[in-house]
Design a protein around this motif. Structure first.
Motif, PDB file in Angstrom:
ATOM      1  N   TYR A  35       0.961  -1.068   0.430  1.00  8.56           N
ATOM      2  CA  TYR A  35       0.142   0.280  -0.195  1.00  8.56           C
ATOM      3  C   TYR A  35       0.599   1.472  -0.303  1.00  8.56           C
ATOM      4  O   TYR A  35       2.098   0.684   0.586  1.00  8.56           O
ATOM      5  CB  TYR A  35      -0.876   0.275   1.382  1.00  8.56           C
ATOM      6  N   LEU A  36      -0.037   2.139  -0.666  1.00 13.98           N
ATOM      7  CA  LEU A  36       0.566   3.770  -0.395  1.00 13.98           C
ATOM      8  C   LEU A  36       0.317   4.285   0.293  1.00 13.98           C
ATOM      9  O   LEU A  36      -0.996   3.978   0.150  1.00 13.98           O
ATOM     10  CB  LEU A  36       1.110   4.267  -1.867  1.00 13.98           C
ATOM     11  N   GLN A  37       0.071   4.950   1.709  1.00 16.85           N
ATOM     12  CA  GLN A  37      -0.336   6.263   2.473  1.00 16.85           C
ATOM     13  C   GLN A  37       0.601   7.342   2.073  1.00 16.85           C
ATOM     14  O   GLN A  37       1.529   7.868   2.519  1.00 16.85           O
ATOM     15  CB  GLN A  37      -0.419   5.431   4.016  1.00 16.85           C
ATOM     16  N   ASN A  38      -0.189   8.256   1.912  1.00 20.51           N
ATOM     17  CA  ASN A  38      -0.141   9.660   1.796  1.00 20.51           C
ATOM     18  C   ASN A  38      -0.767  10.417   3.325  1.00 20.51           C
ATOM     19  O   ASN A  38      -1.406   9.704   3.547  1.00 20.51           O
ATOM     20  CB  ASN A  38      -0.586  10.950   0.823  1.00 20.51           C
ATOM     21  N   LEU A  39       0.131  11.736   3.701  1.00 22.86           N
ATOM     22  CA  LEU A  39       0.002  12.202   4.834  1.00 22.86           C
ATOM     23  C   LEU A  39      -1.839  12.478   4.740  1.00 22.86           C
ATOM     24  O   LEU A  39      -2.326  12.946   3.718  1.00 22.86           O
ATOM     25  CB  LEU A  39       0.524  13.449   4.932  1.00 22.86           C
ATOM     26  N   GLY A  40      -2.340  12.675   5.254  1.00 25.08           N
ATOM     27  CA  GLY A  40      -3.979  12.788   5.728  1.00 25.08           C
ATOM     28  C   GLY A  40      -4.477  11.825   5.055  1.00 25.08           C
ATOM     29  O   GLY A  40      -5.788  12.023   5.311  1.00 25.08           O
ATOM     30  N   ALA A  82      12.729   7.528  -8.809  1.00 24.17           N
ATOM     31  CA  ALA A  82      11.697   8.219  -7.813  1.00 24.17           C
ATOM     32  C   ALA A  82      10.952  10.006  -8.027  1.00 24.17           C
ATOM     33  O   ALA A  82      12.282   9.979  -8.557  1.00 24.17           O
ATOM     34  CB  ALA A  82      12.583   8.201  -6.551  1.00 24.17           C
ATOM     35  N   GLU A  83      10.104  10.097  -8.403  1.00 24.30           N
ATOM     36  CA  GLU A  83      10.115  11.709  -8.093  1.00 24.30           C
ATOM     37  C   GLU A  83       9.508  12.307  -7.163  1.00 24.30           C
ATOM     38  O   GLU A  83       9.407  11.436  -5.929  1.00 24.30           O
ATOM     39  CB  GLU A  83       8.909  11.289  -8.935  1.00 24.30           C
ATOM     40  N   LEU A  84       9.465  13.457  -6.862  1.00 13.73           N
ATOM     41  CA  LEU A  84       9.099  13.717  -6.062  1.00 13.73           C
ATOM     42  C   LEU A  84       8.258  14.178  -4.698  1.00 13.73           C
ATOM     43  O   LEU A  84       7.803  13.674  -3.352  1.00 13.73           O
ATOM     44  CB  LEU A  84       9.016  15.749  -5.898  1.00 13.73           C
ATOM     45  N   GLY A  85       6.400  13.640  -5.807  1.00 12.58           N
ATOM     46  CA  GLY A  85       5.570  13.039  -5.435  1.00 12.58           C
ATOM     47  C   GLY A  85       5.631  11.467  -5.122  1.00 12.58           C
ATOM     48  O   GLY A  85       4.173  11.221  -4.435  1.00 12.58           O
ATOM     49  N   ASP A  86       6.435  10.750  -4.902  1.00 13.69           N
ATOM     50  CA  ASP A  86       5.981   9.704  -4.359  1.00 13.69           C
ATOM     51  C   ASP A  86       7.126   9.792  -3.444  1.00 13.69           C
ATOM     52  O   ASP A  86       6.592   8.547  -2.325  1.00 13.69           O
ATOM     53  CB  ASP A  86       7.603   8.504  -4.917  1.00 13.69           C
ATOM     54  N   SER A  87       6.437  11.198  -2.006  1.00  7.53           N
ATOM     55  CA  SER A  87       6.709  11.209  -1.439  1.00  7.53           C
ATOM     56  C   SER A  87       5.761  10.138  -0.260  1.00  7.53           C
ATOM     57  O   SER A  87       5.101  11.226  -0.312  1.00  7.53           O
ATOM     58  CB  SER A  87       7.473  12.563  -0.095  1.00  7.53           C
ATOM     59  N   ASN A 103      -9.295 -12.932   5.282  1.00  5.11           N
ATOM     60  CA  ASN A 103      -9.242 -11.715   4.708  1.00  5.11           C
ATOM     61  C   ASN A 103      -8.320 -10.344   5.832  1.00  5.11           C
ATOM     62  O   ASN A 103      -7.678  -9.179   5.311  1.00  5.11           O
ATOM     63  CB  ASN A 103     -10.371 -10.804   4.391  1.00  5.11           C
ATOM     64  N   GLU A 104      -8.696 -10.894   7.566  1.00  3.48           N
ATOM     65  CA  GLU A 104      -7.574 -10.332   8.348  1.00  3.48           C
ATOM     66  C   GLU A 104      -6.155 -10.314   7.673  1.00  3.48           C
ATOM     67  O   GLU A 104      -5.572 -10.983   7.663  1.00  3.48           O
ATOM     68  CB  GLU A 104      -7.542 -10.663   9.545  1.00  3.48           C
ATOM     69  N   GLN A 105      -5.877  -8.960   7.584  1.00  2.71           N
ATOM     70  CA  GLN A 105      -4.682  -8.452   6.463  1.00  2.71           C
ATOM     71  C   GLN A 105      -4.148  -7.672   8.576  1.00  2.71           C
ATOM     72  O   GLN A 105      -4.241  -6.945   9.334  1.00  2.71           O
ATOM     73  CB  GLN A 105      -4.427  -7.010   6.197  1.00  2.71           C
ATOM     74  N   PHE A 106      -2.457  -8.169   8.472  1.00  2.00           N
ATOM     75  CA  PHE A 106      -1.307  -7.315   9.286  1.00  2.00           C
ATOM     76  C   PHE A 106      -0.783  -6.952   8.784  1.00  2.00           C
ATOM     77  O   PHE A 106      -0.283  -7.193   7.968  1.00  2.00           O
ATOM     78  CB  PHE A 106      -1.072  -8.646  10.070  1.00  2.00           C
ATOM     79  N   PHE A 107      -0.081  -5.375   8.960  1.00  5.75           N
ATOM     80  CA  PHE A 107       0.438  -4.512   9.075  1.00  5.75           C
ATOM     81  C   PHE A 107       1.903  -4.291   9.237  1.00  5.75           C
ATOM     82  O   PHE A 107       1.868  -4.828  10.624  1.00  5.75           O
ATOM     83  CB  PHE A 107      -0.359  -3.274   8.933  1.00  5.75           C
ATOM     84  N   GLY A 108       2.116  -3.890   8.282  1.00  3.98           N
ATOM     85  CA  GLY A 108       3.872  -3.920   9.214  1.00  3.98           C
ATOM     86  C   GLY A 108       4.209  -1.886   9.552  1.00  3.98           C
ATOM     87  O   GLY A 108       2.988  -1.564   9.580  1.00  3.98           O
ATOM     88  N   PRO A 109       5.467  -1.442  10.193  1.00 11.37           N
ATOM     89  CA  PRO A 109       5.415  -0.628  10.112  1.00 11.37           C
ATOM     90  C   PRO A 109       5.370   0.249   9.261  1.00 11.37           C
ATOM     91  O   PRO A 109       5.999   1.556   9.191  1.00 11.37           O
ATOM     92  CB  PRO A 109       6.685  -0.710  11.146  1.00 11.37           C
ATOM     93  N   GLY A 110       5.701   0.122   7.938  1.00 12.51           N
ATOM     94  CA  GLY A 110       6.294   0.898   6.478  1.00 12.51           C
ATOM     95  C   GLY A 110       7.303   1.401   6.984  1.00 12.51           C
ATOM     96  O   GLY A 110       8.204   1.669   7.350  1.00 12.51           O
ATOM     97  N   THR A 111       7.574   2.570   5.344  1.00 14.89           N
ATOM     98  CA  THR A 111       8.379   2.495   5.298  1.00 14.89           C
ATOM     99  C   THR A 111       7.980   4.205   5.075  1.00 14.89           C
ATOM    100  O   THR A 111       7.197   4.281   3.974  1.00 14.89           O
ATOM    101  CB  THR A 111       9.530   2.171   3.981  1.00 14.89           C
ATOM    102  N   ARG A 112       9.219   5.239   5.270  1.00  6.85           N
ATOM    103  CA  ARG A 112       9.132   6.547   5.319  1.00  6.85           C
ATOM    104  C   ARG A 112      10.035   6.785   4.135  1.00  6.85           C
ATOM    105  O   ARG A 112      10.854   7.140   5.322  1.00  6.85           O
ATOM    106  CB  ARG A 112       9.029   7.478   6.198  1.00  6.85           C
ATOM    107  N   LEU A 113       9.167   7.368   3.304  1.00  3.49           N
ATOM    108  CA  LEU A 113      10.208   7.668   2.138  1.00  3.49           C
ATOM    109  C   LEU A 113       9.910   8.385   1.749  1.00  3.49           C
ATOM    110  O   LEU A 113       9.153   9.501   1.676  1.00  3.49           O
ATOM    111  CB  LEU A 113       9.724   7.288   0.794  1.00  3.49           C
ATOM    112  N   THR A 114      11.074   9.987   1.519  1.00  2.00           N
ATOM    113  CA  THR A 114      11.564  11.221   1.237  1.00  2.00           C
ATOM    114  C   THR A 114      11.986  11.146   0.335  1.00  2.00           C
ATOM    115  O   THR A 114      13.036  10.709  -0.043  1.00  2.00           O
ATOM    116  CB  THR A 114      12.228  11.817   2.310  1.00  2.00           C
ATOM    117  N   VAL A 115      11.308  12.059  -0.533  1.00  6.97           N
ATOM    118  CA  VAL A 115      12.382  12.287  -2.428  1.00  6.97           C
ATOM    119  C   VAL A 115      12.456  13.786  -2.455  1.00  6.97           C
ATOM    120  O   VAL A 115      11.150  14.746  -2.321  1.00  6.97           O
ATOM    121  CB  VAL A 115      11.514  11.728  -3.374  1.00  6.97           C
ATOM    122  N   LEU A 116      14.091  14.299  -2.567  1.00  7.75           N
ATOM    123  CA  LEU A 116      14.307  15.284  -2.263  1.00  7.75           C
ATOM    124  C   LEU A 116      14.335  16.424  -3.930  1.00  7.75           C
ATOM    125  O   LEU A 116      15.060  15.382  -4.480  1.00  7.75           O
ATOM    126  CB  LEU A 116      15.571  15.492  -1.578  1.00  7.75           C
TER     127      LEU A 116
END
Lengths: 116, 115
Positions: A35-40, A82-87, A103-116
C-alpha cells in the motif's frame, strides 16, 4: 509470532534515484499487499500477491514501479526513478488468504520515503 | 469503483465522553468490514471486523461497531473514551465475493481525547 517486517523504516533519496523496499510477511500468509499512504489519507493498494502471483496490480504505476515476490514469501517493491510526488509511507501487509476470516490483514510498520 | 467515506476527519473529546465514528461504503454486494487503529508511532492494527452473522461486533478495548446493510454503514462506537484512545482510526471494506482481496480504506479519523 513475529509480525510483518519491513525495511528500511526510513529512506531519504534525491529525485531520479532508485529505491527499494523489502517486506517479510507473517509465516504462512499466502496473500501479500503493498500500500501507499499519503499524509492525511488512508492506505491505497498498489499490488496484491497470492503466493508468487500478482493478482491485482491495477493501481501500480508500471512505468516506474515494479514489485516481485519470488518463492511466494518475501517481497520487494522498487521505484525507478523516484519523483518528488512519491514521498509517502509504503506499507506492507499480509493475510492468510482472501476469503472470509482469512481476509484479516496484518500490517508492517511501513517505510517512510522522502524524495528531495 | 468502491469508495469508503469517513465523515469526521478530526474528533476531539474529553475523557469519559461517548464516541461514534461514521463509515459509509458504496459497494452493493457482500462485504467484509474492518476498523483499524493506528496509535501514535505505531503501525496499523485491527480493532474489530465483521464477516457475517450478528451485525453488532465487539472488538478490543471496549470498541464495537454495527453493520447496517440498508445504510451501507459500519459505524464505530465506544461508550466512554480514555486518553489512551487518542489515535487515527481507519474503516476498510473488502468486496466479499468475486474480488475478496480488494481492500478499500477510508481517509481516517483522527481522535484526540483530552485528559
Amino acid at each position: 509470532e513475529a509480525g510483518v517486517v519491513q525495511s528500511p523504516r526510513y529512506k531519504i533519496i534525491e529525485k531520479k534515484q532508485p529505491v527499494a523496499f523489502w517486506c517479510n510477511p507473517i509465516s504462512g500468509h499466502n496473500t501479500l499487499y503493498w500500500y501507499l499512504q499519503n499524509l492525511g489519507q488512508g492506505p491505497e493498494l498498489l499490488i496484491r500477491y497470492e503466493n508468487e502471483e500478482a493478482v491485482d496490480d491495477s493501481q501500480l504505476p508500471k512505468d516506474r514501479f515494479s514489485a516481485e515476490r519470488l518463492k511466494g514469501v518475501d517481497s520487494t517493491l522498487k521505484i525507478q526513478p523516484a519523483e518528488l510526488g512519491d514521498s509517502a509511507v509504503y506499507l506492507c501487509a499480509s493475510s492468510l488468504g482472501t476469503s472470509g476470516s482469512y481476509n484479516e490483514q496484518f500490517f508492517g510498520p511501513g517505510t517512510r520515503l522522502t524524495v528531495l | 469503483a468502491q469508495s469508503v467515506s469517513q465523515h469526521n476527519h478530526h474528533v476531539i473529546l474529553s475523557e469519559a465522553a461517548s464516541l461514534e465514528l461514521g463509515c459509509n461504503y458504496s459497494y452493493g454486494g457482500t462485504v467484509n468490514l474492518f476498523w483499524y487503529v493506528q496509535y501514535p508511532g505505531q503501525h496499523l492494527q485491527l480493532l474489530l471486523k465483521y464477516f457475517s452473522g450478528d451485525p453488532l461486533v465487539k472488538g478490543i478495548k471496549g470498541f464495537e461497531a454495527e453493520f447496517i446493510k440498508s445504510k451501507f454503514s459500519f459505524n464505530l462506537r465506544k461508550p466512554s473514551v480514555q486518553w489512551s484512545d487518542t489515535a487515527e482510526y481507519f474503516c476498510a471494506v473488502n468486496e466479499g465475493n468475486t474480488n475478496a482481496g480488494k481492500s478499500t480504506f477510508g481517509d481516517g479519523t483522527t481522535l484526540t481525547v483530552k485528559p
